[in-house]
Design an enzyme around this catalytic site. Structure first.
Site, mmCIF file in Angstrom:
data_model
loop_
_atom_site.group_PDB
_atom_site.id
_atom_site.type_symbol
_atom_site.label_atom_id
_atom_site.label_comp_id
_atom_site.label_asym_id
_atom_site.label_seq_id
_atom_site.Cartn_x
_atom_site.Cartn_y
_atom_site.Cartn_z
ATOM 1 N N ASP A 376 -0.004 5.132 -9.264
ATOM 2 C CA ASP A 376 -0.191 4.864 -10.689
ATOM 3 C C ASP A 376 -0.777 3.491 -10.975
ATOM 4 O OD1 ASP A 376 0.634 7.351 -11.611
ATOM 5 O OD2 ASP A 376 2.743 6.801 -11.527
ATOM 6 N N TYR A 461 4.137 11.531 -17.152
ATOM 7 C CA TYR A 461 5.428 10.860 -16.972
ATOM 8 C C TYR A 461 5.511 9.581 -17.780
ATOM 9 C CZ TYR A 461 8.279 13.489 -13.711
ATOM 10 O OH TYR A 461 9.115 14.429 -13.161
#
Length: 753
Positions: A376, A461
């Protein structure tokens, strides 16, 4: 009736009426507004913390102007740049070397020059590459130097660059063109012409260095809800490595367990009745799987946390002070929250505490899911930390701070109110004792902590990043995962890779691994690593020699080299691991801070995998290395798109150097395995999905430092516990007989997208 009696009754009646009116008026009157009391200024920083400060928007603008005028090449705004253009990818602060900073902070040395780190994509060159420049001094740049080779040992190949928003737009255009080649199939399978389907990227992008070929998963898109739970069974493989967008191609198509060379071939198979089509109706907004719309009207308000006399912490520039703590905070647009110069009672405990990476590794029997390993940091953990919702993401009365970044644009952007700071009452004693023998008394202290929080939304998320500071001298770091699970289309033996959570939805098994850097300086820079654990020894009873007893004893060890201090993930590890100073406390023990990890990590990728070295930090739950300026981070934003030849390999940091009485860094991995289940719909909840670690004083003090807390409570059986002088809890009713001043609710988080 006697006149005197009548007068007396009349007076009594009037008095009763007057008393009732007073009571009613008092009960109907709103409590007074809480008055904020000025706080004593704990901070004597005098602006020193600005040596770590994130760039201001004005500084970012100056760096962009300097680069535009001094590189001798044409720069295109990254928001419009094609792969064949040159552009500024990002600009962030260049934190000075630790030695320079400490000379300034502790030794009275000169303030280090303020500099920026600029990342540029050079696509319009004979040898396209990614180059990093240090630009300074700010606020008026006059020089730049190429640090790429110094940092990475060579040039960064162009194919390693993260995918930009413009590249995704061009990919989406290509996919839409290809979808138009299968109109009958799309109408039959999905009640769609393709334009209303949402497209989700996967990563990494291929099988070897130089590849830039990505699987994209298609979902039903419904306004106002997450599309991640509505896969339609269609996935496409796009090759987008060429500098010229016109040369990009769709290479393969996957549908319901079958592979095709093109959308045209898929359409032909459908027309020839050679394809099993699962007909999925277009979901309706009110009935779509995963809708977060409330199903009931609002109830009465719940408990509200507020400060009757205002915050007990203070914020000056990028520094927070609170009951002995002082913390400098910032946000890296790639790797996320970063803290510096953490001190307690004036003593530095941590020089740097920073998030490094968040890995999400998926499984599936569909190509997109089974190939996904999201790093990420390459997407932007800090960049996508959006505005926080007052009263839900953080307490309503928390302090909210803006963060600025420059990425994929020549114009700085602001995420308003994207970091919050508050004091938290855990509704739990930090410590307490009720004495019911010898003497009768009660003593205790509430567990109240300073919290620094940000929340990053990374596609589906949401990660809640917390840094907490306790009055016991402990630092707590925690991350919670929430948001939507990612999913695959359920087909074949899909439940070998997760659970069914909808009519055609497979909640795919995945693991979350999070990595942190902790540069502890415990009573000085030079520390050693000590471990302690228990064993049993069989001894004869000294008072009864014919009998034996199993006696626990403490096994102490000082680790000498890095290889000894690299503890593999999920392997046994000493229960006490501490950074120890050579200086003792009052009782003769080394002043130390203990690292205590809370993690439920899944299995790390096998080391035989060709991409494992790019995430080799995940091999270890804890690794302690000598601090080096040339090893600032455990990973790189370039590792995502070329994990086969990673730009930064953390495992290479561990080369068995001595770690005795050296400047050391702890690299900590935490994580959990997530097998999605029905209760992950609509969202994964934070309950049970929190992981992290503590930094706890271990013989660092001579006693628990919280004994000096002004919040301590003590009263004995000989005292009146209801008297304010004897018990501060008895002072609460008059002290909090006020209503908090709540600012009007406002949210602008959608404005900057």
């Amino acid at each position: 009736m006697h006149m005197k009696t009548v007068l007396i009754l009349l007076v009594l009646a009037l008095a009763t009426i007057f008393a009732l009116v007073c009571v009613l008026l008092t009960r109907g009157r709103a409590p007074s507004t809480c008055q904020h009391q000025p706080r004593e200024q704990e901070d004597t920083d005098d602006g020193q913390s600005l040596v770590f400060a994130d760039l201001t928007p004005e500084e970012m603008v100056q760096v962009v102007r300097y680069l535009q005028g001094n590189l001798g090449v044409q720069l295109v705004d990254a928001s419009r740049a094609k792969p064949s253009d040159n552009c500024i990818a990002s600009v962030d602060v260049q934190v000075p070397a630790k030695a320079e900073v400490l000379r300034f902070l502790d030794g009275g040395g000169a303030r280090p020059p303020r500099e920026a780190l600029a990342v540029l994509y050079f696509g319009n060159q004979p040898d396209p590459n990614v180059t990093e420049y240090v630009v300074g001094p700010l606020p008026t740049p006059a020089y730049h130097r190429d640090v790429t080779v110094q940092k990475y040992g060579g040039k960064v190949p162009y194919h390693r660059r993260p995918v930009t928003g413009k590249e995704y737009v061009d990919i989406n255009t290509l996919i839409q063109q290809e979808l138009r080649k299968a109109p009958r199939f799309l109408d039959a399978c999905c009640e769609s012409d393709g334009t209303d389907l949402a497209i989700l990227t996967t990563a990494p992008r291929g099988f070897k260095s130089g590849d830039r070929t990505t699987w994209f998963v298609l979902f039903h898109g419904v306004a106002g809800t997450g599309y991640y739970l509505s896969p339609v069974g269609l996935e496409v493989l796009v090759e987008h490595g060429d500098l010229h967008v016109s040369c990009w191609q769709l290479h393969q198509v996957f549908y319901n367990g079958q592979y095709f060379a093109s959308m045209g071939d898929l359409e032909d198979a459908f027309v020839a009745n050679l394809l099993e089509v699962i007909r999925i109706k277009k979901p309706q907004p009110k009935a779509v799987l995963g809708s977060m719309r409330p199903r009931h009207p609002p109830g009465s308000p719940g408990p509200l946390q507020y400060e009757p006399q205002g915050p007990r912490y203070s914020i000056r520039d990028n520094r927070i002070t609170f009951q002995g703590w002082s913390v400098t905070f910032g946000m890296n647009p790639n790797s996320g929250p970063r803290l510096f110069d953490i001190r307690y009672r004036g003593e530095r405990i941590v020089y740097e505490l920073s998030l490094q990476e968040a890995l999400a590794l998926y499984s599936s029997n569909c190509p997109g899911g089974m190939s996904t390993r999201y790093l990420d940091g390459s997407f932007g953990i800090g960049r996508f930390a959006y505005e926080l919702v007052r009263g839900l993401d953080c307490p309503y009365t928390a302090t909210y701070v803006d963060r600025h970044y420059l990425a994929e644009s020549e114009t700085p952007k602001t995420n308003q109110n994207s970091l919050c700071i508050f004091e938290h009452d855990a509704a739990l004693p930090l410590r307490r004792h009720f004495s019911d023998s010898q003497s009768l008394y009660y003593g205790g202290l509430q567990k109240k902590t300073l919290v620094i929080r940000a929340i990053s939304t990374l596609i589906n998320y949401d990660y809640i990043w917390d840094f907490m500071f306790h009055s016991s001298g402990a630092v707590e770091v925690q991350v919670h995962a929430t948001g939507y699970i990612s999913s695959s289309f359920l087909h074949g033996r899909g439940t070998n890779y997760g659970n069914r959570v909808g009519p055609h939805t497979l909640g795919t098994m995945h693991l979350h691994h999070i990595h942190y850097k902790v540069d502890l300086d415990v009573d000085g820079q030079l520390n050693s690593l000590e471990t302690q654990d228990m064993e049993y020894e069989l001894v004869k009873d000294p008072w009864s020699m014919q009998n034996t007893i199993e006696r626990p004893y403490l096994r102490r060890e000082r680790l000498e080299r890095e290889d000894e201090a690299a503890f593999l993930l999920n392997a046994p590890m000493p229960r006490y691991v501490s950074f120890a100073s050579p200086k003792p406390n009052k009782w003769g023990h080394p002043r130390s801070y203990r690292i205590q990890i809370t993690s439920f990590a899944g299995e790390h990728l096998p080391t035989s995998s060709p991409m494992e070295r790019s995430i080799s930090w995940g091999r270890y739950q804890l690794a302690v290395t000598r601090r080096k300026e040339e090893e600032p981070t455990s990973t790189s934003i370039y590792n995502q798109n070329d994990p086969w030849t990673p730009t930064v390999v953390f495992a290479d940091f561990i080369n068995n150097e001595t770690i005795n009485n050296e400047d050391l860094v702890a690299w900590i991995s935490v994580g959990f395995l997530h097998v999605p289940h029905a209760e992950d719909v609509p969202n994964t909840v934070t309950v049970g999905n929190g992981i992290g670690f503590f930094l706890r004083p271990y013989n660092y003090f001579d006693e628990d430092p919280s004994v000096d807390s002004p919040d301590s409570v003590y009263f004995s059986s000989e005292q009146d516990a209801g008297a304010c002088e004897a018990n501060p809890l008895a002072c609460l009713p008059p002290a909090v007989a006020c209503a908090p001043h709540l600012p009007p609710f406002h949210y602008g988080g959608f404005l900057n997208l």
